[in-house]
Scaffold this motif. Structure first.
Motif, short mmCIF file in Angstrom:
data_model
loop_
_atom_site.label_atom_id
_atom_site.label_comp_id
_atom_site.label_asym_id
_atom_site.label_seq_id
_atom_site.Cartn_x
_atom_site.Cartn_y
_atom_site.Cartn_z
N HIS A 1 0.85 -1.20 0.00
CA HIS A 1 0.00 0.00 0.00
C HIS A 1 0.89 1.25 0.00
N ALA A 2 0.27 2.41 -0.12
CA ALA A 2 1.00 3.66 -0.35
C ALA A 2 2.00 4.00 0.75
N ASN A 3 1.72 3.62 2.01
CA ASN A 3 2.60 3.99 3.13
C ASN A 3 3.56 2.87 3.53
N ASP A 4 3.54 1.79 2.78
CA ASP A 4 4.41 0.64 3.08
C ASP A 4 5.83 0.94 2.60
N TYR A 5 6.81 0.26 3.18
CA TYR A 5 8.19 0.40 2.71
C TYR A 5 8.92 -0.91 2.93
N ALA A 6 9.87 -1.21 2.04
CA ALA A 6 10.60 -2.47 2.13
C ALA A 6 11.87 -2.42 1.29
N CYS A 7 12.78 -3.33 1.62
CA CYS A 7 14.02 -3.50 0.87
C CYS A 7 13.91 -4.78 0.04
N VAL A 8 14.31 -4.70 -1.23
CA VAL A 8 14.34 -5.87 -2.12
C VAL A 8 15.81 -6.19 -2.39
N LEU A 9 16.27 -7.33 -1.87
CA LEU A 9 17.68 -7.70 -1.97
C LEU A 9 17.82 -8.91 -2.91
N LEU A 10 18.45 -8.69 -4.06
CA LEU A 10 18.63 -9.73 -5.07
C LEU A 10 20.07 -10.22 -5.01
N VAL A 11 20.25 -11.44 -4.50
CA VAL A 11 21.59 -11.95 -4.20
C VAL A 11 22.07 -12.86 -5.32
N ASP A 12 22.75 -12.27 -6.29
CA ASP A 12 23.38 -13.01 -7.40
C ASP A 12 23.95 -11.97 -8.35
N GLU A 13 25.18 -12.18 -8.80
CA GLU A 13 25.81 -11.19 -9.68
C GLU A 13 25.05 -11.05 -11.01
N ARG A 14 24.31 -12.08 -11.42
CA ARG A 14 23.61 -12.06 -12.71
C ARG A 14 22.43 -11.09 -12.72
N TYR A 15 21.94 -10.68 -11.54
CA TYR A 15 20.85 -9.71 -11.48
C TYR A 15 21.26 -8.33 -12.01
N SER A 16 22.58 -8.07 -12.07
CA SER A 16 23.05 -6.76 -12.52
C SER A 16 23.16 -6.66 -14.04
N ARG A 17 22.89 -7.75 -14.77
CA ARG A 17 22.92 -7.68 -16.23
C ARG A 17 21.82 -6.77 -16.74
N PRO A 18 22.06 -5.98 -17.78
CA PRO A 18 21.05 -5.03 -18.29
C PRO A 18 19.72 -5.69 -18.65
#
Length: 873
Positions: free
Chosen positions: A818-835
């Protein structure tokens, strides 16, 4: 034309955009791909936008009819004399005919509205009287229980009489198809209804129930007729039928009971009842009562009910919810149905679904392709084939003297085909290894199975029309139980009787082998309580075989058969191009809208809606931003661990001790600085088990437990709610336990990765370890990729990448609701940085995403993020 929308509260800008675009997509008969991130009120926007269009259109139709009628009346009253009187009379006649037809349409609309108003009054009176009765006579059900026991006694007596000659199990000559259809349509209204309908489809029935709740919140709740459709398996309230478990057997048993009821009286030419037969008390369903069903139909049209409400009310009124919902279909304006009921042509025709010129909205459409593939996939296991083969031979040899020569020939042909299919999955050549699968084209498969000389369609039609599957199921259950009773009494007598019983069986098989096979089947089936079939029962097995053979009959160029020999062997029909079948749905509908939280890749849905044609201009693509401000989401792609080890969870590296140790360090640090709930997704159940065992042995679990209580996703679906309640309680009561929250280890694509809500404190951080690519060595996946590559070079790799990212995006969507929610999304793998991978992530994550981060950068960013939100609080 700017429509105004009635919303329960002041809508967000993206909700206004969503409703406007939806309205115009339907108005101009377009196709739509709508992306609205989870937590942005998508369901409510769909309901308000679509229902507003429906109400506006209904009013516009009435206004236009009145305008046309008045115009025609004016023209007829002011006719000027023409030179050609014959032409004048002809024109006048045409206008009069048109006037009558328009007036008839207008009258029908008025009558429908009046009928609905009267219906409301009648239902309210019925509910009041029912409440009074229940108040004064709360235990009124007792006499019916006595009746039911008497009925059960009658059924038992009837069954005992039938058992004498097994007449109910004998395959009869094929009946007219008209008789079969009569039983299905008994409860249905014959009137042609011109109501414009909105079909809303979702993945599960619980998600459809959410739509019921959203419609109730709108201003349309008192004036909209809503019905939820489901199968007999979900709606049947007769315990004698529901105990069968298998959906096909439930359908057959229900139809049997209808026939018993409809044939219980014979009617003379003038419609008078001449006599009653004895079958009515034996087999008729007590809930198949037209008066009660009509009452339930009226109530569910007046009161907006979800499935649970319909079943509950059906039990109160002693009325069948399945037939009540089908009877209400013609009068309904909004029809809620699962994806499975839409994507299968058989399911659509079975419930008489009228899509022509109506609107179809498919929510949670990320799973639409998978639903289409499942609907056109027909697996049959070696166990099912073995069970069918055993009992079919047993059946033929027992009743061959009582079967017609034609039926005996066709039964032997069915038995031959089943035997050939079984031989194929049991065969082991020198080159074959148990579990290795082969993919065949349909032509190659029928030649390999040695059934290419047979016409399979007549055999399938014979089995369907004679209803062989339920008869074989009854036969296998009856004689398995009988065998067990005899074994309990006299083991030696039982063995002798079965040897004698099987003495007439085919000499192709050794008698001892047949006896052994049959004995195993009997013991397995007899262990089931109350004759409940398992997946390998003869009846449910034959249904699977018939579905498989029916797919073979289609001879589709895009069809394939997977054959896996060995102990757990199986055959499986696969359809590589599902867009062709979905095109039938798109062609009929006025407008088709697919909607979801993440609709990437959009090209896949465009191709599905247009059947890979060039008609892409008709597709309206709408992407809504998230209601959450960019500052409320922190996205991080972690490429290096605390020990500077490169984080790559590809299959060859993921089990290395160095990488597992690094995961332990990452988890320990994240759990120290992230407050409340952390949900960590891993690629598979086996990897979760390996990771948990390693972290336990290295004392990491013990260390994390001092900060957060640890929970693991259960493999059993029945335990999911219990784990979630405990997880929520641990976060809620963190202060009393000296912990800072809880950690939940989950599996990508598992029970917690879709449809669940980890809002606020339940999901302050969502971690995804590795990239959950499916097994590229899977024969089905390889065949699909090869097929795509042949049509478009490189399409197979794109498809493979999309399968992975769809699963990742579903995990990410569990947080920030919802609009007031907040969270961190952590993607653990070097391949996530590919364009290309970053481009496939949800747009609301991309806005704040930090790629190629070291561990130090990551921990610093996370610490600052939560410190800032702690200050805001």
């Amino acid at each position: 034309m700017n429509p105004s929308f009635s919303f329960p509260f002041e809508p967000y800008d993206i909700q206004k955009k969503f409703m406007n675009e939806l309205y115009f997509t339907i108005e101009y008969r377009k196709l739509g791909v709508f992306e609205s991130p989870t937590g942005t009120g998508k369901s409510l926007s769909i309901c308000c936008g679509a229902l507003q269009w429906l109400k506006d259109t209904n009013l516009k139709v009435v206004e236009e009819l009145r305008k046309e009628i008045n115009q025609l009346k004016l023209e007829l009253s002011t006719t000027i004399g023409a030179d050609d009187w014959l032409q004048e009379e002809y024109e006048k006649l045409k206008k009069n005919q048109l006037l009558v037809s328009l007036q008839l349409k207008l009258d029908k609309i008025k009558q429908r509205e009046e009928k609905f108003t009267e219906l409301k009054k009648r239902v309210n009176i019925q509910k009041k009287s029912l409440n009074k009765i229940e108040h004064h006579f709360p235990k009124r059900d007792k006499p019916n229980e006595v009746d039911k026991s008497n009925e059960a006694g009658d059924v038992k007596d009837c069954d005992e009489k039938e058992n004498i000659e097994d007449q109910d199990l004998i395959v009869e000559e094929c009946q007219n198809k008209d008789d079969e259809s009569d039983s299905e349509e008994t409860c249905l209204d014959d009137e042609n209804d011109s109501n414009t309908k909105i079909y809303i489809s979702s993945r599960t029935h619980s998600q459809l129930s959410q739509f019921v709740g959203e419609i109730k919140r709108t201003v349309f709740s008192n004036s909209t007729r809503v019905v939820t459709l489901a199968s007999r398996q979900h709606y049947c309230i007769n315990p004698d039928v529901t105990k069968l478990k298998n959906v096909n057997l439930i359908n057959e048993r229900c139809l049997d009971m209808q026939k018993s009821k409809t044939k219980s009286t014979s009617v003379g030419e003038e419609g008078k009842v001449l006599k009653k037969t004895k079958t009515s008390s034996c087999n008729a369903c007590p809930y198949y009562n037209l008066n009660n069903i009509t009452k339930l139909k009226e109530q569910l049209l007046v009161d907006i009910m979800d499935m649970e409400d319909i079943v509950k009310t059906g039990k109160q009124l002693k009325a069948c919810p399945y037939y009540a919902s089908r009877m209400a279909l013609d009068d309904a304006e909004v029809v809620l149905i699962s994806h499975a009921g839409i994507v299968s042509s058989g399911a659509r025709s079975g419930i008489s679904l009228k899509l022509q010129d109506n609107i179809l909205i498919l929510d949670e459409a990320h799973g639409l392709t998978a639903a289409l593939e499942n609907a056109h996939c027909a697996p049959v296991s070696a166990k099912q084939l073995c069970s069918v083969k055993t009992f079919l031979e047993f059946y033929i040899n027992k009743y061959q003297a009582r079967l017609s020569s034609r039926n005996l020939l066709q039964l032997n042909q069915v038995n031959f085909v089943v035997g050939k299919l079984l031989g194929l999955v049991q065969s082991k050549t020198a080159n074959d290894k148990t579990g290795d699968a082969t993919i065949f084209s349909l032509e190659d498969f029928v030649i390999k199975a040695e059934i290419d000389h047979l016409h399979l369609r007549p055999l399938v039609e014979f089995c369907r029309s004679t209803r062989l599957a339920p008869k074989l199921h009854g036969f296998s259950m009856r004689y398995s139980q009988q065998a067990l009773e005899e074994e309990n009494k006299k083991v030696e007598v039982k063995k002798a009787s079965f040897k004698e019983f099987l003495s007439n069986m085919s000499k192709k098989k050794n008698q001892d082998e047949v006896l052994g096979d049959l004995h195993k089947s009997e013991i397995k089936a007899s262990n089931q309580t109350n004759s409940v079939p398992t997946e390998s029962s003869a009846g449910s097995g034959l249904y699977a075989v018939l579905d498989f053979l029916e797919m073979l009959c289609g001879r589709s160029a895009d069809g394939r058969v997977l054959a896996r020999p060995g102990d757990g062997g199986m055959l499986k029909y696969l359809l590589l191009n599902v867009a062709e079948h979905f095109a039938q749905v798109v062609q009929q509908c006025r407008s088709v809208i697919v909607a979801g939280g993440t609709m990437e890749p959009v090209a896949e849905f465009k191709a599905l809606l247009t059947n890979n044609s060039l008609e892409v201009d008709r597709v309206n693509v709408v992407k809504c931003e998230h209601v959450v401000p960019p500052g409320n989401v922190l996205g991080v792609c972690l490429s290096k661990g605390p020990s500077n080890i490169q984080l790559n969870f590809s299959y060859e590296y993921r089990a290395s001790k160095d990488l597992l140790n690094e995961v332990g360090r990452v988890l320990r640090n994240v759990c120290s600085i992230v407050p409340d709930g952390v949900v960590c997704f891993v690629p598979s159940y086996s990897y979760e088990q390996m990771l948990f065992e390693h972290l336990t042995s290295t004392k990491v679990i013990e260390s994390i437990s001092k900060k957060k209580k640890i929970f693991r996703e259960p493999k059993s679906a029945s335990e999911v709610d219990q784990v979630l309640h405990k997880y929520a309680a641990a976060i809620k009561n963190k202060e009393s336990s000296d912990l800072n929250g809880a950690l939940l280890l989950s599996v990508v694509g598992g029970k917690l990765s879709e449809g669940l809500n980890f809002s606020d404190d339940l999901g302050r951080c969502v971690m995804v370890l590795g990239m959950p690519y499916p097994n590229v060595k899977s024969p089905e996946l390889q065949e699909k990729m090869n097929y795509l590559n042949k049509s478009t070079p490189g399409a197979g790799s794109v498809y493979y990448e999309n399968l992975c990212m769809k699963a990742v995006n579903q995990c990410i969507g569990r947080a920030v609701r919802h609009a007031n929610d907040y969270a961190c999304v952590l993607l653990v793998d070097e391949r996530y940085s590919r364009p290309q991978t970053v481009a496939a992530l949800p747009s609301f994550v991309q806005k704040s995403l930090k790629t190629n981060c070291t561990f130090g950068q990551t921990i610093g960013s996370i610490a600052k993020f939560f410190a800032r939100h702690k200050e805001k609080k």
